[in-house]
Motif scaffolding. Sequence first.
Motif, PDB file in Angstrom:
ATOM      1  N   ASP A 125     105.858  68.173  19.696  1.00 15.54           N
ATOM      2  CA  ASP A 125     104.134  68.035  19.913  1.00 15.54           C
ATOM      3  C   ASP A 125     103.870  66.913  19.162  1.00 15.54           C
ATOM      4  O   ASP A 125     103.549  67.676  18.584  1.00 15.54           O
ATOM      5  CB  ASP A 125     103.926  69.924  19.699  1.00 15.54           C
ATOM      6  N   PRO A 126     103.560  65.988  19.854  1.00  9.67           N
ATOM      7  CA  PRO A 126     102.498  65.173  19.604  1.00  9.67           C
ATOM      8  C   PRO A 126     101.682  65.084  18.361  1.00  9.67           C
ATOM      9  O   PRO A 126     101.202  64.748  16.855  1.00  9.67           O
ATOM     10  CB  PRO A 126     102.464  63.643  20.344  1.00  9.67           C
ATOM     11  N   ARG A 130     101.060  65.236  14.251  1.00  5.58           N
ATOM     12  CA  ARG A 130     100.936  64.123  13.236  1.00  5.58           C
ATOM     13  C   ARG A 130      99.954  64.845  12.504  1.00  5.58           C
ATOM     14  O   ARG A 130      99.896  63.830  11.626  1.00  5.58           O
ATOM     15  CB  ARG A 130      99.264  64.042  14.572  1.00  5.58           C
ATOM     16  N   VAL A 131      99.474  65.722  12.362  1.00 12.62           N
ATOM     17  CA  VAL A 131      99.358  66.546  11.378  1.00 12.62           C
ATOM     18  C   VAL A 131     100.112  66.716  10.440  1.00 12.62           C
ATOM     19  O   VAL A 131      99.772  66.870   8.682  1.00 12.62           O
ATOM     20  CB  VAL A 131      98.494  68.602  11.956  1.00 12.62           C
ATOM     21  N   GLN A 132     101.840  67.128  10.805  1.00  8.78           N
ATOM     22  CA  GLN A 132     102.132  67.197   9.608  1.00  8.78           C
ATOM     23  C   GLN A 132     102.075  65.864   8.717  1.00  8.78           C
ATOM     24  O   GLN A 132     102.546  66.170   7.431  1.00  8.78           O
ATOM     25  CB  GLN A 132     103.480  67.806  10.273  1.00  8.78           C
ATOM     26  N   ARG A 133     102.094  65.033   9.313  1.00 11.40           N
ATOM     27  CA  ARG A 133     102.524  64.068   8.373  1.00 11.40           C
ATOM     28  C   ARG A 133     101.357  63.183   7.230  1.00 11.40           C
ATOM     29  O   ARG A 133     100.948  63.100   6.593  1.00 11.40           O
ATOM     30  CB  ARG A 133     102.299  62.570   9.721  1.00 11.40           C
ATOM     31  N   VAL A 320     100.866  73.837   4.122  1.00 12.38           N
ATOM     32  CA  VAL A 320     102.202  74.000   5.061  1.00 12.38           C
ATOM     33  C   VAL A 320     102.033  75.540   5.481  1.00 12.38           C
ATOM     34  O   VAL A 320     102.300  75.357   6.842  1.00 12.38           O
ATOM     35  CB  VAL A 320     103.276  73.931   4.708  1.00 12.38           C
ATOM     36  N   THR A 321     101.116  76.209   5.168  1.00 15.62           N
ATOM     37  CA  THR A 321     101.632  77.878   6.041  1.00 15.62           C
ATOM     38  C   THR A 321     100.315  78.259   7.194  1.00 15.62           C
ATOM     39  O   THR A 321     100.468  78.419   8.152  1.00 15.62           O
ATOM     40  CB  THR A 321     101.032  78.701   5.495  1.00 15.62           C
ATOM     41  N   ALA A 322      99.128  77.086   6.762  1.00 12.64           N
ATOM     42  CA  ALA A 322      98.220  77.117   7.739  1.00 12.64           C
ATOM     43  C   ALA A 322      98.715  76.267   8.900  1.00 12.64           C
ATOM     44  O   ALA A 322      97.814  76.415   9.791  1.00 12.64           O
ATOM     45  CB  ALA A 322      97.103  76.561   7.463  1.00 12.64           C
ATOM     46  N   VAL A 323      99.282  75.442   8.840  1.00 11.07           N
ATOM     47  CA  VAL A 323      99.828  74.229   9.994  1.00 11.07           C
ATOM     48  C   VAL A 323     100.938  75.082  10.364  1.00 11.07           C
ATOM     49  O   VAL A 323     100.787  74.821  11.610  1.00 11.07           O
ATOM     50  CB  VAL A 323     100.473  73.011   8.996  1.00 11.07           C
ATOM     51  N   VAL A 324     101.923  76.274   9.327  1.00 12.84           N
ATOM     52  CA  VAL A 324     102.967  76.564  10.390  1.00 12.84           C
ATOM     53  C   VAL A 324     102.219  77.859  11.525  1.00 12.84           C
ATOM     54  O   VAL A 324     102.855  77.431  12.656  1.00 12.84           O
ATOM     55  CB  VAL A 324     104.000  77.337   9.529  1.00 12.84           C
TER      56      VAL A 324
END
Length: 341
Positions: A125-126, A130-133, A320-324
């Motif tokens: 998923d691009p 992108r959000v992870q970076r 990190v939990t929110a992104v996950v």
Amino acid sequence: MSSGGPYDPYNPYQPPPQYPPPYGPPQPPPPHPYGYPPPYLPPQPPPPTSLWGSLRGLRGAEWPPLRVLLRGGRDRIHGCVWVAALLPCTAFLTLPLMAGYVFARSARHRAHLLFPPRGHRRIEDPDVARVQRVRAWTAVAMSVLLLVVYGKPEDVSEAQQQYMTRLAVTPPLLLLSGPVVITFLFRMASPAAKAYMRPRLRAAGRSALAYVGAVTALPLLVVGLVMVEVRGRGDLDPGFPWAQLALTAPFFWLLFFLAFATGPAVRTGFNSAGVHAALPALLTAVLVWEFTLISLVTGGLPPGPPAVQVLAVLAGPLSVTAVVRWELHRLRTRHGVTLRA
């Protein structure tokens, strides 16, 4: 004798003959855009690959054999350099480098066969990437800003020590946390999903055992080298050089293997990412909270006022939990991936 008619060859006023489709009168070839026919060019040989060009392609592609790599620099490097590299006074450096490249290529090939470098996501998923970076670089910037504003010289060295500790404990922590998360997903999965997950679980277990075996074999080889060294000095055993070589060669091969396999093994969760599409995200959430606890136990609170300390400790794992959580939502809504499937 009559004359004339629609097909009379002597009638100058007859219409041209009509050809049924798709036939027609022969047409001249279209003119060349440059006004002359293209010249005949024989097949050209590929351009010679330089030694530097060969080295630049080693990062992402498969490493070429040593003879191909040396052949690439044969036309670019003067013959005197090759002669000087093979002299006895320089052979002690060039020959180990060549042998090291052969060992590194073999270990890298085996490591990437066991742990594919790009196998950490079944669904790419691009937007999520992108959000992870952005989150990762924001965390780095906030850590540096915290050290600049509130840090002391000992805090910088402590941050470096915590980073090295995190690198060291990541593989064993993943080996301990991975089975717990996989067991949770396996118990929640439907019977059809369990049948799909079983062969992939066995493959992940075999790859994890191979990595653990390589890590375990290194200290055993060191002990064997020490014992051979002690025995060779005391008894002057004539087989001492061969025994030392028989232990040194696999030791360096395993070092190269672990150097190339650790990164892909951690990213893929020891190939457990193929078991379930949501497994990498869940492992990331679990590991980040474990790293937070380890940092608190080993290094204590970060520098700054109490409010800044609490924010610095909780901001990383909460983000990190929110992104996950968002990634799991996208997997469910866009790709139909649920924890029970």
